[in-house]
Motif scaffolding. Sequence first.
Motif, short mmCIF file in Angstrom:
data_model
loop_
_atom_site.label_atom_id
_atom_site.label_comp_id
_atom_site.label_asym_id
_atom_site.label_seq_id
_atom_site.Cartn_x
_atom_site.Cartn_y
_atom_site.Cartn_z
N ILE A 257 0.84 -1.20 0.00
CA ILE A 257 0.00 0.00 0.00
C ILE A 257 0.88 1.25 0.00
CG2 ILE A 257 -1.83 -1.18 1.31
CD1 ILE A 257 -1.06 0.82 3.66
N ILE A 258 0.26 2.35 -0.41
CA ILE A 258 0.86 3.67 -0.24
C ILE A 258 0.07 4.35 0.87
CG2 ILE A 258 1.25 5.94 -1.29
CD1 ILE A 258 3.03 3.80 -2.48
N GLU A 259 0.78 4.88 1.85
CA GLU A 259 0.14 5.60 2.96
C GLU A 259 0.48 7.07 2.84
OE1 GLU A 259 0.13 4.26 7.31
OE2 GLU A 259 1.75 5.75 7.26
N VAL A 260 -0.54 7.91 2.79
CA VAL A 260 -0.35 9.35 2.76
C VAL A 260 -0.86 9.90 4.09
CG1 VAL A 260 -0.92 11.51 1.59
CG2 VAL A 260 -0.64 9.40 0.26
N GLN A 261 0.03 10.54 4.83
CA GLN A 261 -0.31 11.07 6.15
C GLN A 261 -0.60 12.56 6.06
OE1 GLN A 261 3.22 10.21 8.39
NE2 GLN A 261 2.90 8.00 8.32
N SER A 262 -1.55 13.02 6.88
CA SER A 262 -1.82 14.46 6.98
C SER A 262 -2.15 14.79 8.42
CB SER A 262 -2.97 14.86 6.06
OG SER A 262 -4.16 14.17 6.42
N GLY A 263 -1.74 15.97 8.86
CA GLY A 263 -2.02 16.39 10.22
C GLY A 263 -0.98 17.35 10.74
N SER A 264 -1.13 17.73 12.00
CA SER A 264 -0.26 18.74 12.61
C SER A 264 1.11 18.20 12.97
CB SER A 264 -0.93 19.31 13.86
OG SER A 264 -1.15 18.28 14.82
N TYR A 265 1.24 16.88 13.12
CA TYR A 265 2.51 16.26 13.46
C TYR A 265 2.56 14.87 12.84
CZ TYR A 265 6.24 14.18 16.27
OH TYR A 265 7.39 13.54 16.67
N LEU A 266 3.63 14.56 12.12
CA LEU A 266 3.72 13.31 11.38
C LEU A 266 4.83 12.39 11.89
CD1 LEU A 266 3.23 14.72 7.76
CD2 LEU A 266 1.49 13.94 9.39
N GLY A 267 5.34 12.63 13.09
CA GLY A 267 6.42 11.82 13.64
C GLY A 267 5.99 10.39 13.93
N GLU A 268 6.96 9.47 13.84
CA GLU A 268 6.67 8.06 14.08
C GLU A 268 6.38 7.75 15.54
OE1 GLU A 268 6.12 5.42 11.94
OE2 GLU A 268 5.99 7.13 10.60
N ASP A 269 6.63 8.68 16.45
CA ASP A 269 6.31 8.45 17.86
C ASP A 269 4.85 8.76 18.18
OD1 ASP A 269 6.76 11.16 17.44
OD2 ASP A 269 7.63 11.47 19.43
N ASP A 270 4.07 9.18 17.18
CA ASP A 270 2.64 9.44 17.37
C ASP A 270 1.84 8.16 17.11
OD1 ASP A 270 0.13 10.63 17.72
OD2 ASP A 270 0.03 11.26 15.63
N ILE A 271 2.16 7.11 17.86
CA ILE A 271 1.46 5.83 17.72
C ILE A 271 1.11 5.33 19.12
CG2 ILE A 271 1.60 3.42 17.00
CD1 ILE A 271 3.60 4.24 14.86
N GLN A 272 -0.17 5.09 19.34
CA GLN A 272 -0.61 4.42 20.56
C GLN A 272 -1.05 3.03 20.15
OE1 GLN A 272 -3.58 6.50 22.82
NE2 GLN A 272 -3.87 4.80 24.23
#
Length: 91
Positions: free
Chosen positions: A68-83
């Motif tokens: 897949i291709i994942e396109v992210q959008s938002g105020s912060y795109l860091g990889e530490d934004d995962i719960q």
Amino acid sequence: MKRIQVKPKASLSLQKHHHRAEHWVVVSGTAEVTCGDKVILLTENQSTYIPLGEIHRLHNPGTIPLEIIEVQSGSYLGEDDIQRYDDNYGR
């Protein structure tokens, strides 16, 4: 934006993000997408939207690699934004 490959019968973690939403486009294979309380199947050239804050998971139910291709959008795109809620890899 990133390209993600999931091996046959494998899953990514059940997770959510506090600062970003994601669009997923299937390049090849079959994707089983959990988004909240819905589960959908997507095939090549189909896509879905994962809203900010929604619990989600990507699973490959098929016999060939899922890409897949994942396109992210938002105020912060860091990889530490995962719960993570469930993860087969112990992260």
